[in-house]
Design an enzyme around this catalytic site. Sequence first.
Site, short mmCIF file in Angstrom:
data_model
loop_
_atom_site.label_atom_id
_atom_site.label_comp_id
_atom_site.label_asym_id
_atom_site.label_seq_id
_atom_site.Cartn_x
_atom_site.Cartn_y
_atom_site.Cartn_z
N CYS A 102 0.81 -1.22 0.00
CA CYS A 102 0.00 0.00 0.00
C CYS A 102 0.84 1.27 0.00
O CYS A 102 0.33 2.35 -0.28
CB CYS A 102 -0.93 0.02 1.20
SG CYS A 102 -1.94 -1.43 1.27
N HIS A 248 -2.99 7.24 2.78
CA HIS A 248 -3.46 5.96 2.26
C HIS A 248 -4.84 5.68 2.87
O HIS A 248 -5.08 5.91 4.05
CB HIS A 248 -2.47 4.85 2.64
CG HIS A 248 -3.00 3.48 2.35
ND1 HIS A 248 -3.56 3.16 1.13
CD2 HIS A 248 -3.09 2.37 3.12
CE1 HIS A 248 -3.96 1.90 1.17
NE2 HIS A 248 -3.70 1.40 2.36
N ASN A 278 -10.27 0.18 0.52
CA ASN A 278 -8.80 0.23 0.49
C ASN A 278 -8.34 -0.37 -0.83
O ASN A 278 -8.46 -1.57 -1.06
CB ASN A 278 -8.27 -0.56 1.69
CG ASN A 278 -6.75 -0.62 1.73
OD1 ASN A 278 -6.07 -0.27 0.77
ND2 ASN A 278 -6.22 -1.08 2.85
N1 ACO Z 1 -18.34 -7.47 10.72
C1 ACO Z 1 -18.72 -7.69 11.98
N2 ACO Z 1 -17.86 -8.00 12.96
C2 ACO Z 1 -16.56 -8.07 12.63
C3 ACO Z 1 -16.10 -7.85 11.32
C4 ACO Z 1 -17.06 -7.55 10.34
N3 ACO Z 1 -16.73 -7.30 9.06
N4 ACO Z 1 -14.76 -7.99 11.30
C5 ACO Z 1 -14.38 -8.29 12.56
N5 ACO Z 1 -15.46 -8.34 13.35
C6 ACO Z 1 -15.55 -8.64 14.78
C7 ACO Z 1 -14.39 -9.45 15.25
O1 ACO Z 1 -14.63 -10.82 15.04
C8 ACO Z 1 -14.35 -9.09 16.72
O2 ACO Z 1 -15.32 -9.86 17.39
P1 ACO Z 1 -14.97 -10.51 18.82
O3 ACO Z 1 -14.72 -9.32 19.71
O4 ACO Z 1 -16.20 -11.26 19.12
O5 ACO Z 1 -13.75 -11.34 18.58
C9 ACO Z 1 -14.83 -7.64 16.76
O6 ACO Z 1 -15.48 -7.42 15.50
C10 ACO Z 1 -13.72 -6.67 16.91
O7 ACO Z 1 -12.69 -7.01 15.99
P2 ACO Z 1 -11.39 -6.17 15.86
O8 ACO Z 1 -10.49 -6.79 14.85
O9 ACO Z 1 -10.85 -5.89 17.21
O10 ACO Z 1 -12.00 -4.82 15.27
P3 ACO Z 1 -11.29 -3.47 15.07
O11 ACO Z 1 -12.07 -2.41 15.73
O12 ACO Z 1 -9.81 -3.55 15.33
O13 ACO Z 1 -11.48 -3.25 13.51
C11 ACO Z 1 -10.22 -3.45 11.50
C12 ACO Z 1 -10.92 -4.18 12.59
C13 ACO Z 1 -11.23 -2.57 10.76
C14 ACO Z 1 -9.62 -4.44 10.52
C15 ACO Z 1 -9.12 -2.55 12.11
O14 ACO Z 1 -8.31 -3.31 12.96
C16 ACO Z 1 -8.26 -1.92 11.06
O15 ACO Z 1 -8.68 -1.04 10.33
N6 ACO Z 1 -6.98 -2.29 11.01
C17 ACO Z 1 -6.06 -1.78 10.04
C18 ACO Z 1 -6.37 -2.45 8.78
C19 ACO Z 1 -5.64 -1.86 7.66
O16 ACO Z 1 -5.32 -0.71 7.66
N7 ACO Z 1 -5.36 -2.70 6.72
C20 ACO Z 1 -4.74 -2.42 5.55
C21 ACO Z 1 -3.44 -1.71 5.70
S1 ACO Z 1 -2.26 -2.18 4.59
C22 ACO Z 1 -3.02 -2.38 3.24
O17 ACO Z 1 -3.71 -1.48 2.86
C23 ACO Z 1 -2.90 -3.67 2.45
#
Ligand code: ACO
Length: 321
Positions: A102, A248, A278
Amino acid sequence: MYVPPMVVTNDDLAKLVDTSDEWITERTGIRQRRFSQGAPTWVLGREAALQAIENAGIEAGEIDMIIACSVTSDYCTPSLACMLQREIGAESAACWDMNAACSGFIFALDAAYRYLATGGASTILIVCSEVLSRITDFEDRSTCVLFGDGAGAVVVKKDEGRLFESCVRSQGKSGGALFARSGKFTSPFVKKEEIEKYDLFRENPGCHLVMEGREVYRFAVAAMPEMINNVCEKAGIPCGDLDWVIPHQANIRIIKTAAERLHIGMEKMVINLDRYGNTSCASIPMCLDELNRSGRLKRGARIALAGFGAGLTCGAIVLEW
Ligand code: ACO
């Protein structure tokens, strides 16, 4: 920029996995994304490249270098850049691919700047193109809601605009936080145990994109403001004097945190993740194109670009449009 025509909403994804529009919008800011219905990465890249060439008012024959970025290249070889050369007829160009996930656009612009500065090239086409839906696990709700397909391209010329500072970094020890495997061994001489022995990420088998969302999140909220601060400080430009910041597009919460830490109003942060998700390395040049076409990007505007991604990698650039 170019995006495929098919729009996929959060409600559409909620039919595939246990998720909801509310969860996705609240946690990521993403409302919809575009998915290719078969058009490969080079096709999206070609469409963006042709528009960039037209916008720049140049002929393809003037391009002396093509740098292509992608984590979803269609072929191991030839390179995506060579495929694009063939498609657009940039016959004088030296062509090569780079993979900084990315952060690809930042790394490519950094490299282009150095080629221009040393006289190694005078007109460079950078093309960032991704069909992430090809490596997305549509059974994994924690990743399949995040990504989209798209491409962005720019023409960079010597003596036009100005790049003040750039900074790129990598943190290979955290590679397992975000990865996708490439081709499998197919040789009849290979033993399964040997493959497993050398697989750095064997705890997560499979051929799709795998991500530790929280680890990437923590990396991003620290790296993005730090990198922007770094380049602004070196350039002697206070962050408050920036006209635009193009981050990004991974998660609106990451962008808001960066804005807060930099004391920059959200009105200066360029956003398109609500519509495209993304799109990896394509996200920054796609934002740049939308901003430019909207008429809000004036000559002389000071812009910071900042990326982070798999590798892990990160980088920032401050430039004058
Ligand atoms: N729908 C519903 N629930 C979900 C989903 C979904 N799509 N995805 C995860 N959950 C649940 C999980 O299972 C978890 O449940 P649990 O507590 O029962 O285990 C709960 O939601 C919380 O999950 P987290 O992973 O802690 O959620 P978080 O608030 O951290 O959000 C996310 C997740 C959006 C992926 C976040 O961590 C994030 O944005 N991270 C960075 C991702 C990123 O930037 N990626 C790309 C960068 S590099 C590139 O671009 C290739």
